[in-house]
Design a protein around this motif. Sequence first.
Motif, PDB file in Angstrom:
ATOM      1  N   PHE A 105       0.832  -1.208   0.000  1.00 57.91           N
ATOM      2  CA  PHE A 105       0.000   0.000   0.000  1.00 57.91           C
ATOM      3  C   PHE A 105       0.868   1.260   0.000  1.00 57.91           C
ATOM      4  N   GLU A 106       1.834   1.281   0.889  1.00 59.01           N
ATOM      5  CA  GLU A 106       2.662   2.488   1.026  1.00 59.01           C
ATOM      6  C   GLU A 106       3.456   2.774  -0.240  1.00 59.01           C
ATOM      7  N   ALA A 107       4.022   1.728  -0.810  1.00 61.58           N
ATOM      8  CA  ALA A 107       4.836   1.919  -2.010  1.00 61.58           C
ATOM      9  C   ALA A 107       3.970   2.377  -3.181  1.00 61.58           C
ATOM     10  N   CYS A 108       2.769   1.823  -3.281  1.00 58.56           N
ATOM     11  CA  CYS A 108       1.886   2.188  -4.384  1.00 58.56           C
ATOM     12  C   CYS A 108       1.495   3.663  -4.288  1.00 58.56           C
ATOM     13  N   ARG A 109       1.139   4.083  -3.100  1.00 64.91           N
ATOM     14  CA  ARG A 109       0.768   5.488  -2.921  1.00 64.91           C
ATOM     15  C   ARG A 109       1.940   6.416  -3.218  1.00 64.91           C
TER      16      ARG A 109
END
Lengths: 161, 83
Positions: A105-109
């Motif tokens: 999630f964090e990397a995608c955002r």
Amino acid sequence: MAHAVLSHEPLTIEPLLELDRHPECGGLAMFVGTVRDHHEGRHVLHLAYTAHEPLAARVIRDVEEDTRRRFNVPYVRIVHRLGDLAIGDIAIACVVRAPHRAEAFEACRHAVDAVKHTAPIWKEEFYADGTSAFVEGCCIRDDLDGPEPTPHRHHSHASHG
Amino acid sequence: MIPITFELYANLERLAGTREYGMNAPTGVHTVGEALALLAAARPELAGSLERCACVSGDTIVRRADPLPADGRIALLPPVAGG
């Protein structure tokens, strides 16, 4: 040959997923931005994306690599559409595969935000009243100094939620 | 004289009514910033937008203090709004 990060053709999601690879990954996070029919109270009929393609491609590849390294995830793919788009068309797709969901999630955002803030891509919106306008975006000049404030990083643009 | 070609993107292209704008700079012009000052004088309708533009040669951002690109081409990139 390196994969394409800019596309003049409609984007398809499935080829980006690589679900049969990366057995070490239990998480897949994906963001798909689609063209929205309104912007700051105005009815948007369609839009056009243009880019400085050599730099945009390099910036997006750098974002992919930086995201992989920063979040320690093995797989980040970003594709941005160029050309004329209709309401509902896919503007950007980002897929991250990671061992666990948190870093996915964090990397995608992070990757999507970084592309929006740094890749030289412009969005011209065409409105119901017959006018059009380029959406105000982020200054990517990196040598503003002296009495002027630091580069304005205003982020009012978004064709999607 | 030094031939310079500015590539104009997005709202700059709209303002100028052209994708490219060529001009000849005096031999004393050496930097990207000096070339931009000439452009602002020649096309005042663009002057107000140049401050927030990034300048690019090839696929690399160049700064105002950098020397003119060898090929004389400078792409002017207004604030970006992808996604």
